[in-house]
Enzyme design. Structure first.
Site, mmCIF file in Angstrom:
data_model
loop_
_atom_site.group_PDB
_atom_site.id
_atom_site.type_symbol
_atom_site.label_atom_id
_atom_site.label_comp_id
_atom_site.label_asym_id
_atom_site.label_seq_id
_atom_site.Cartn_x
_atom_site.Cartn_y
_atom_site.Cartn_z
ATOM 1 C CE LYS A 171 -3.428 2.361 2.812
ATOM 2 N NZ LYS A 171 -4.328 2.329 3.970
ATOM 3 C CD GLU A 199 9.298 -5.880 7.191
ATOM 4 O OE1 GLU A 199 8.969 -4.803 6.620
ATOM 5 O OE2 GLU A 199 9.167 -6.080 8.413
ATOM 6 N N GLY A 205 -4.817 -1.665 5.103
ATOM 7 C CA GLY A 205 -4.004 -2.798 4.631
ATOM 8 C C GLY A 205 -4.657 -4.139 4.899
ATOM 9 N NE ARG A 206 -6.435 -3.634 10.989
ATOM 10 C CZ ARG A 206 -5.725 -2.505 11.125
ATOM 11 N NH1 ARG A 206 -4.547 -2.419 10.552
ATOM 12 N NH2 ARG A 206 -6.179 -1.511 11.841
ATOM 13 C CD GLU A 210 -1.762 -4.461 11.437
ATOM 14 O OE1 GLU A 210 -0.647 -5.001 11.526
ATOM 15 O OE2 GLU A 210 -2.231 -4.081 10.349
ATOM 16 C CG HIS A 245 -4.897 -35.893 17.072
ATOM 17 N ND1 HIS A 245 -5.053 -37.103 17.719
ATOM 18 C CD2 HIS A 245 -5.914 -35.822 16.178
ATOM 19 C CE1 HIS A 245 -6.091 -37.747 17.213
ATOM 20 N NE2 HIS A 245 -6.630 -36.988 16.274
ATOM 21 C CE LYS A 254 5.882 -0.909 9.653
ATOM 22 N NZ LYS A 254 4.991 -0.089 8.839
#
Ligand code: F6P
Length: 550
Positions: free
Chosen positions: A211, A217, A273-274, A359, A390, A514
Site C-alpha cells: 500500500k 521487508e 491494509g488488512r 491489528e 491432537h 520498525k
C-alpha cells in the site's frame, strides 16, 4: 464522559446491567439451558447468504442477548456502521474514511469520499486487473524473452500478503493448476530463496504488493527479486517492465523503484491494509482463479455487507458474533478466541484473521486517547480442527481457561477428490460435530463411573463441558462463501471496536519496532555505536557479532 457527551463504556447502565446479569447467571450450564428449552438448537440460528450459523452452544439466554443488544444500541454500533458505509472519516487518528465495502459495491452504486464517488474508480481498476489477469492466464502476456508466464510470485507483507496467500490456499481447486503461485513476505532471505530457487526467471512474474511502497521487508525482497531476475536473464533494466507489476497507493514510490505506472494497479488510502485483499492486492489471486471467480468472491462479500447494513439487531450476524465476543472477553475474562476450520483449504484462514482482528482491536486507548478501562481485542488463534484435536484441544476441553471457539465446516468435499478421498469427508465432519458437542456438554463424573472407570480416574476422565462455540456450516467452500466468511469477520471486528470505543483502523503499535530495527541495523553490520541501546540489547548485539565472526 466522552467528548460527544456519551458516558464511557464501563459507566453506562447497559454495562452495569450486563455485569449484574453475569452474576445472576453465574455458572450457567449448557446442559440445563438445552434441557429447559428443546427448541434452543433450532432457535438460536441464523442464515446469512450461504452461511448457516448456530449460536445455541453459548452461555447465553434471551435476556443475555437482549442486554447485549442494548449495549450495542447505547454505544451506537449501527450509527458508526452507517457512517462507515457513507464514507465518513471514522479512522479518527489518521483522518481517513474506511471503505473496504466500496471495493465490492455494484458498478452503479454511489459511495462518496470528500464529495467524489469512488465506485467508478474501483470498477476501472477491477477491469484493468481482469484484463491483465486474462492476458497472463492465456499466455498473451509474455516475459522479456517472449516466453509465457508460468510462475507468479507475490511480494508483500501483512495485509499485502496474508489475504491473497490465504485465499489462494482456500480456492486452490478453482486455480489454474498449470500456474505456480507463491507468496514471499519474510525479510529473511530464505523466503525469497525458497520461492524462486526452482523457477525460471524467463517465465516468472513478480507482483510487488505494498500500500505504502515503503515497507522495508517488501522493498528489500523486491530489490533482491529484481537482481535475481536480471542476473538470470542476463538482461538490463529494460526486462523489468515485463516481469514486475506493482499494487499500491503510492505511484511516486512505484516509479522510484523502477516499475512503470502503466504496470501499477491502484488502490486508495481509504482501504486499510488488512482490509485490502479484495482491492488490487488480490491480483495474484485473480490470476490464479480468473476474473469471473474473483467477482463471485466479491459478490459473496457484498451479501454479508448488505446483511450487516440492513438486518435488524436480533438477526444481524456480525453484530451477534461481535457481542458474544464482548460477553466472554469483558464479563468472563476470556483472553483468547479460537477459530477452528474443518477444511484443509482454510489452513491459513486463522493467520489471516489474526491480522484482521488483532491489528484492528489490539488497542488500549479509546478514540479520544484515554486509557480504556475494559478489555479489548482477544488473542486469535487456531489451525484446522482435526490437527488441533491432537495438539491443543486437550487444553480447551480440560484446561483452566475459557476459550470460546468458532467451528467452520462444509457439507460437501471439493469436487476434485476421488471417491475414496471424498468418502473421508463424513469422518472429518463427524469430528466437527462431535467436538462442539463434547465441548458444550462434557461428561459428568456419574457418566464416567457408569462406564466402570475406577474411582481414582474419574476426575481425570470427567469433562466439565460448558465451553462455548459458534458453528458455521455452508454447503461448499466456493469463492462466494469465502467472501461471505471474510466479510462476516470484518464486520464482527468492526462491531467490537465500536463497542469498545477504539479506532479499529489504525495500527500505530507496529511503528516502534520498525523504527528501532532501522536504528539497530548499523550496530549489527558495522558495529556502530547506536545511541539509546539498552544494556541487554547491546550485549546481545555484541554476541551476535561475535557469532558471525565480525
Ligand atoms: O503491519 C503494519 C502494516 O502497516 C499493515 O497494516 C500492512 O498490511 C502491512 O504493514 C504492509 O504494509 P504495506 O502494504 O504498506 O507494505
Amino acid at each position: 464522559m466522552n467528548a460527544d457527551g456519551r458516558t464511557r463504556l464501563n459507566r453506562t447502565p447497559e454495562w452495569s446491567a450486563l455485569a449484574e446479569h453475569r452474576e445472576d447467571v453465574g455458572e450457567v450450564q449448557l446442559r440445563e439451558l438445552f434441557a429447559a428449552d428443546p427448541a434452543r438448537g433450532a432457535g438460536y440460528t441464523l442464515q446469512v447468504g450461504d452461511l448457516h450459523i448456530d449460536y445455541s452452544k453459548h452461555l447465553i439466554t434471551d435476556e443475555t442477548l437482549r442486554l447485549l443488544r442494548e449495549l450495542a444500541a447505547a454505544t451506537d454500533v449501527f450509527g458508526l456502521r452507517d457512517a462507515m458505509f457513507r464514507g465518513e472519516k471514522i479512522n479518527v487518528t489518521e483522518g481517513r474514511a474506511v471503505l473496504h465495502t466500496a471495493l465490492r459495491a455494484p458498478a452503479g452504486a454511489v459511495v462518496e469520499v470528500d464529495g467524489e464517488n469512488v465506485v467508478p474508480a474501483v470498477h476501472a481498476v477491477l477491469d484493468r486487473m481482469a484484463d491483465f489477469a486474462g492476458r497472463v492466464r492465456s499466455g498473451e502476456w509474455t516475459g522479456h524473452t517472449g516466453r509465457r508466464i508460468r510462475n507468479v510470485v507475490n511480494i508483500g507483507i501483512g495485509g499485502s500478503d496474508l489475504g491473497p496467500a490465504m485465499a489462494y490456499e482456500v480456492l486452490r481447486p478453482y486455480t489454474d493448476r498449470e500456474l505456480t503461485v507463491r507468496f514471499v513476505s519474510n525479510v529473511d532471505g530464505a523466503d525469497l530463496h525458497e520461492a524462486t530457487r526452482d523457477l525460471d526467471p524467463a517465465e516468472t512474474l513478480f507482483i510487488v504488493a505494498s500500500k505504502t511502497f515503503t515497507t522495508i521487508e517488501t522493498i528489500t525482497n523486491a530489490t533482491s527479486a529484481r537482481s535475481w531476475l536480471l542476473r538470470g536473464l542476463k538482461a538490463g533494466e529494460e526486462a523489468v517492465a515485463r516481469h514486475f507489476v506493482a499494487l499500491s497507493t503510492n505511484s511516486e514510490k512505484v516509479t522510484e523503484f523502477g516499475i512503470d505506472t502503466a504496470n501499477m494497479f491502484e488502490f486508495w488510502d481509504w482501504v486499510g491494509g488488512r482490509y485490502s485483499f479484495d482491492s488490487a492486492i488480490g491480483l495474484s489471486l485473480m490470476i490464479a482463479i480468473g476474473a469471473d471467480r474473483f467477482r463471485e468472491m466479491l459478490d459473496g462479500f457484498r451479501i454479508v455487507d448488505d446483511h450487516f447494513r440492513t438486518a435488524p439487531a436480533e438477526a444481524n450476524a456480525p453484530l451477534l458474533l461481535g457481542l458474544l465476543g464482548v460477553w466472554y472477553g469483558n464479563f468472563f475474562d476470556a483472553q483468547s478466541h479460537a477459530v477452528l476450520p474443518y477444511s484443509h483449504y482454510l489452513s491459513k484462514f486463522t493467520a489471516y484473521l489474526q491480522q484482521l482482528d488483532m491489528e484492528s482491536n489490539g488497542k488500549s486507548v479509546d478514540r479520544e486517547g484515554r486509557p480504556v478501562q475494559w478489555q479489548t481485542g482477544p488473542v486469535v488463534w487456531g489451525t484446522p480442527g482435526t490437527n488441533g484435536q491432537h495438539a491443543y484441544y486437550q487444553l480447551i476441553h480440560q484446561g483452566t481457561k475459557l476459550v470460546p471457539a468458532d467451528f467452520i465446516g462444509f457439507a460437501e468435499p471439493v469436487a476434485e477428490l476421488d471417491d475414496e478421498l471424498a468418502a473421508q469427508h463424513d469422518l472429518l465432519m463427524a469430528n466437527f460435530f462431535a467436538q462442539t458437542q463434547a465441548l458444550a456438554f462434557g461428561k459428568t463424573p456419574e457418566e464416567v463411573r457408569a462406564e466402570g472407570v475406577p474411582e481414582e480416574l474419574v476426575a481425570h476422565k470427567t469433562f466439565r463441558g460448558n465451553h462455548p462455540t459458534t458453528t458455521i456450516l455452508a454447503r461448499a467452500l466456493t469463492p462466494s462463501v469465502l467472501g461471505q466468511l471474510i466479510a462476516l469477520y470484518e464486520h464482527k471486528v468492526f462491531v467490537q471496536g465500536a463497542v469498545w470505543d477504539i479506532d479499529s483502523f489504525d495500527q500505530w503499535g507496529v511503528e516502534l519496532g520498525k523504527v528501532l530495527a532501522k536504528r539497530v541495523e548499523p550496530a549489527l553490520t558495522e558495529g556502530a555505536d547506536v545511541p539509546g541501546l539498552d544494556a541487554s540489547t547491546q550485549a546481545m548485539v555484541a554476541k551476535y557479532r561475535e557469532l558471525r565472526g565480525r
